[in-house]
Write a protein that holds these residues in place. Sequence first.
Motif, mmCIF file in Angstrom:
data_model
loop_
_atom_site.group_PDB
_atom_site.id
_atom_site.type_symbol
_atom_site.label_atom_id
_atom_site.label_comp_id
_atom_site.label_asym_id
_atom_site.label_seq_id
_atom_site.Cartn_x
_atom_site.Cartn_y
_atom_site.Cartn_z
ATOM 1 N N GLY A 234 1.034 -1.463 0.183
ATOM 2 C CA GLY A 234 0.182 -0.181 0.052
ATOM 3 C C GLY A 234 0.708 1.445 -0.361
ATOM 4 O O GLY A 234 1.848 1.701 0.618
ATOM 5 N N ALA A 235 0.412 2.383 -0.561
ATOM 6 C CA ALA A 235 1.246 3.413 -0.815
ATOM 7 C C ALA A 235 0.499 4.197 1.259
ATOM 8 O O ALA A 235 -0.114 3.649 1.242
ATOM 9 N N TYR A 236 1.682 5.430 0.571
ATOM 10 C CA TYR A 236 1.608 6.289 1.804
ATOM 11 C C TYR A 236 0.099 6.689 1.627
ATOM 12 O O TYR A 236 -0.539 7.626 2.703
ATOM 13 N N ASN A 237 0.102 7.455 0.871
ATOM 14 C CA ASN A 237 -0.929 8.831 0.996
ATOM 15 C C ASN A 237 -2.637 7.796 1.171
ATOM 16 O O ASN A 237 -2.878 7.697 0.775
ATOM 17 N N LYS A 238 -3.212 9.417 0.792
ATOM 18 C CA LYS A 238 -4.528 9.062 0.979
ATOM 19 C C LYS A 238 -5.487 8.459 -0.751
ATOM 20 O O LYS A 238 -5.092 9.454 -1.133
ATOM 21 N N TYR A 239 -6.483 8.056 -0.430
ATOM 22 C CA TYR A 239 -7.860 8.361 -1.989
ATOM 23 C C TYR A 239 -8.779 8.187 -1.492
ATOM 24 O O TYR A 239 -8.762 7.483 0.122
ATOM 25 N N LYS A 240 -9.264 9.301 -1.910
ATOM 26 C CA LYS A 240 -11.257 9.134 -1.360
ATOM 27 C C LYS A 240 -10.902 9.697 0.613
ATOM 28 O O LYS A 240 -11.799 8.742 1.279
ATOM 29 N N GLY A 241 -9.726 9.828 0.485
ATOM 30 C CA GLY A 241 -10.078 10.682 2.680
ATOM 31 C C GLY A 241 -10.030 9.582 3.089
ATOM 32 O O GLY A 241 -8.675 9.513 4.143
ATOM 33 N N GLN A 242 -9.702 7.925 2.927
ATOM 34 C CA GLN A 242 -8.868 6.861 3.649
ATOM 35 C C GLN A 242 -6.815 6.811 2.785
ATOM 36 O O GLN A 242 -6.712 6.692 1.690
ATOM 37 N N TRP A 243 -6.237 5.865 4.044
ATOM 38 C CA TRP A 243 -4.718 5.721 3.253
ATOM 39 C C TRP A 243 -4.924 5.041 3.600
ATOM 40 O O TRP A 243 -5.717 4.067 2.841
ATOM 41 N N ALA A 244 -3.976 4.671 1.848
ATOM 42 C CA ALA A 244 -4.134 3.398 0.636
ATOM 43 C C ALA A 244 -3.935 2.724 1.484
ATOM 44 O O ALA A 244 -3.841 1.375 0.637
ATOM 45 N N CYS A 245 -2.437 2.108 2.376
ATOM 46 C CA CYS A 245 -3.115 0.917 2.734
ATOM 47 C C CYS A 245 -4.218 0.063 3.603
ATOM 48 O O CYS A 245 -3.772 -0.831 4.601
ATOM 49 N N HIS A 246 -5.012 1.453 4.335
ATOM 50 C CA HIS A 246 -6.481 0.447 4.486
ATOM 51 C C HIS A 246 -7.170 1.403 3.802
ATOM 52 O O HIS A 246 -7.657 1.889 4.320
ATOM 53 N N ASN A 247 -7.332 0.507 2.427
ATOM 54 C CA ASN A 247 -8.657 1.754 1.688
ATOM 55 C C ASN A 247 -10.146 0.640 1.081
ATOM 56 O O ASN A 247 -8.935 -0.408 0.250
ATOM 57 N N GLN A 248 -10.747 0.979 1.449
ATOM 58 C CA GLN A 248 -11.765 0.307 1.027
ATOM 59 C C GLN A 248 -11.529 0.820 -0.494
ATOM 60 O O GLN A 248 -11.719 -0.798 -1.007
ATOM 61 N N TYR A 249 -11.738 1.284 -1.500
ATOM 62 C CA TYR A 249 -12.319 1.503 -2.184
ATOM 63 C C TYR A 249 -10.965 0.691 -3.223
ATOM 64 O O TYR A 249 -10.885 -0.268 -4.154
ATOM 65 N N LEU A 250 -9.831 0.952 -2.908
ATOM 66 C CA LEU A 250 -8.260 0.183 -3.472
ATOM 67 C C LEU A 250 -7.985 -0.792 -3.473
ATOM 68 O O LEU A 250 -8.235 -1.409 -4.335
ATOM 69 N N LEU A 251 -8.567 -0.857 -1.861
ATOM 70 C CA LEU A 251 -7.244 -2.819 -1.643
ATOM 71 C C LEU A 251 -9.192 -3.716 -1.781
ATOM 72 O O LEU A 251 -9.115 -5.359 -2.345
ATOM 73 N N ASN A 252 -10.181 -3.519 -1.093
ATOM 74 C CA ASN A 252 -11.160 -4.403 -0.969
ATOM 75 C C ASN A 252 -12.428 -4.813 -2.679
ATOM 76 O O ASN A 252 -12.305 -5.257 -3.036
ATOM 77 N N ASP A 253 -12.307 -2.928 -2.716
ATOM 78 C CA ASP A 253 -12.807 -3.089 -4.110
ATOM 79 C C ASP A 253 -12.015 -3.245 -5.048
ATOM 80 O O ASP A 253 -13.304 -4.208 -6.147
ATOM 81 N N ILE A 254 -11.132 -2.954 -5.576
ATOM 82 C CA ILE A 254 -10.441 -2.471 -7.448
ATOM 83 C C ILE A 254 -9.788 -4.416 -6.814
ATOM 84 O O ILE A 254 -10.002 -5.147 -7.470
ATOM 85 N N LEU A 255 -8.962 -4.158 -6.121
ATOM 86 C CA LEU A 255 -7.401 -5.248 -5.377
ATOM 87 C C LEU A 255 -7.860 -6.654 -5.777
ATOM 88 O O LEU A 255 -7.856 -7.536 -5.759
#
Length: 740
Positions: A234-255
């Motif tokens: 996971g990255a350090y930055n945020k996406y949609k207001g959540q940190w990328a290392c624990h991110n509903q959109y990036l990790l659960n939905d997409i990945l």
Amino acid sequence: MFRSLKPVLGFILAGIICLNATAQNKLPVYLDENKPIEERVEDALSRMTLEEKVAMCHAQSKFSSAGVPRLGIPENWATDGPHGIRPEVLWDEWDQAGWTNDSCIAFPALTCLAATWNKDMSLLYGKSIGEEARYRNKNILLGPGVNIYRTPLNGRNFEYMGEDPFLASKMVVPYIHGVQANGVAACVKHFALNNQEIARHTVNVNVDDRALYEIYLPAFKASVQEGQAWAIMGAYNKYKGQWACHNQYLLNDILRGEWGFDGVVVSDWGGVNNTKQAIYNGLDMEFGSWTDGLSEGASNAYENYYLAKPFLKLLQSGEVKEEEVDKKVRNILRLAFRTTMNTKRPWGSFGTPEHAAAGRKIAEEGIVLLQNKNNTLPIDLSKTKRILVVGENAIKPMTVGGGSSSLKAKYEVAPWDGIVKRMGTQADIKYARGYVGDPTSKYNGVVLKRDLTEPRSAEELIAEATQLAKESDLVIFIGGLNKSNNQDCEGHDRKHLELPYNQDKVITELYKANKNLVVVNISGNAVAMPWVNEVPAIVQSWYNGTESGTALASILAGDANPSGKLPFTFPVKLDDNSAHKLGEYPGKEQVTYNEGIFVGYRWTDKEKIKPLFPFGHGLSYTTFAYGKVTADKKGISQSDKITFSVSVKNTGSRDGAEIVQLYISDLKSSLPRPVKELKGFEKVYLKAGEEKTVSFTVDKSALSFFDDKKHDWVAEAGTFEAIVAASATDIKGKVSFDLK
Ligand code: BGC
């Protein structure tokens, strides 16, 4: 005597077989490599206590995490990555441990690998670095990196594969295959949208879905689906207001949801910020969280990680269901069965001449000849008898510095050493410093063999260099960036596009003194070149590792014919780059990618901006002629394929290689689209005079865009063009076709 013993022996033998069979029957399922991996996972999981499960989900030292000692499940050991195997550090510190058996082969930076445009080089790279990791008993290699080159100021671009999602996708896959063939997991990083270092821990990236899916995600998707990567960071930055290392959109939905990833998600070091989100939003293993070292010293720091005691308490109280930890442990067990518990994996090898040779070959294929007026290069050593080499980068070790990718190399051939070794018997070669950049001599326990301190003033250094230049037949300036803060370095971005340390002035003065000038720019980023019209020959080299000087010398001398092409655009000025023109960069708490999909050449094409050097550009010591581009049909349906062909001939007198590029242009579309997009490339080796036909077969995926309303890829019926080119601006021919 023997005859009387026979029945006894028979009895003993039967007993052994029987015992063996019982032992085999009793072999727990999780240890039985003949059983399907999912059965083994469930079996191991069923034997574990809650405490053992939680212990697997966070670090136990700077780079390791616990196994299950009671069950013989080994610890996980990670290492940077992505250019060589990092030296050992202390248990709980970033400081180097000072071992004497951990000096690696440093491979070229990933920008160089991308510049080879050669998938075989990527496989060779992955195989070699994977062998080094395996020998050092690491089962997670923290690399490769595939964050897209959005701005030339990003300090970590050198660790990535350029601006184009297609190129990065094709180049990353063989690297992963090569690494994982060693039973070592490639951990592809940094997922996602880590395109700058400024404010990397806090910034929230706003990007539209088209840019996300068309530009920033494809290389990760290819890593997962084609590369079958076993780990993602996971990255350090945020996406949609959540940190990328624990991110509903990036990790659960997409990945996991869209791409079906079944490997481990590892946090970046210190990238976890919240226990609940870390539990629910797709993370498996937490590394590098900050501990204050006082109340939380080495003895208990790891217990206080977000996914340690706080997680355990929530599980014990029933507030969080056991299923949540089971999900993570399943992924971690899968990692163990694929790596440490795979008894068939090879043993690896470390610091070998074969690995050094692999690095050299990749470097020779990745160095880019940007400009070569009057055939200044290759150096004609029958006529060139006095050579002057100028510049700090000629003597500066570059396998150190830059942040987490800093290495302790077994040895490093600097450009100066390589040039002297290759040409020293045929020419008189002198050196002048020219400028002083960063004379640091110690990097986390690695002490440089060469003293870079220089007491003289800038004026004195220029005076010396220009005087010697006047007395020389050829001047080779070797400068560029280095891996110090605010250059090509993690944690900070560059401050400007210009070369640092007064180098433009040195180059201009050298040119006044001697017109026979070669500039070698060593960097992982584009730089401004205000002297481009004067200097006849310009070479783009990279941080090329252990054999960097050998590779550069063989290019300069013409032993190797340059065949690399740029994996990113060189703009004339910062304003010619879309992130800078449209903003935002770097933002503060928020950064919005206003340019959307128009990144790199997609932007310069659209705005008709002439780059300094375009994406895909690179010259050779020979010349190539392209034939007419043909298509095997006039049009295709949504389920068809179409093949484009072109003949390429080596019209010069040297053997060489050309990178033939296929771009697709959608002539009319309901949504804005780039003028053209890379959808195929082939590096073709041609002997002098030889001609070959290069073919590209594409289907509708090469014609599609991501429709954000439908949340799907769409290929719209209509007319398209297949463009064959030698760079993003050097178009050799086109053919149009229809999609029904
Ligand atoms: C970097 C990662 C690296 C990790 C471990 C982090 O700061 O962003 O790329 O793998 O440290 O060194």
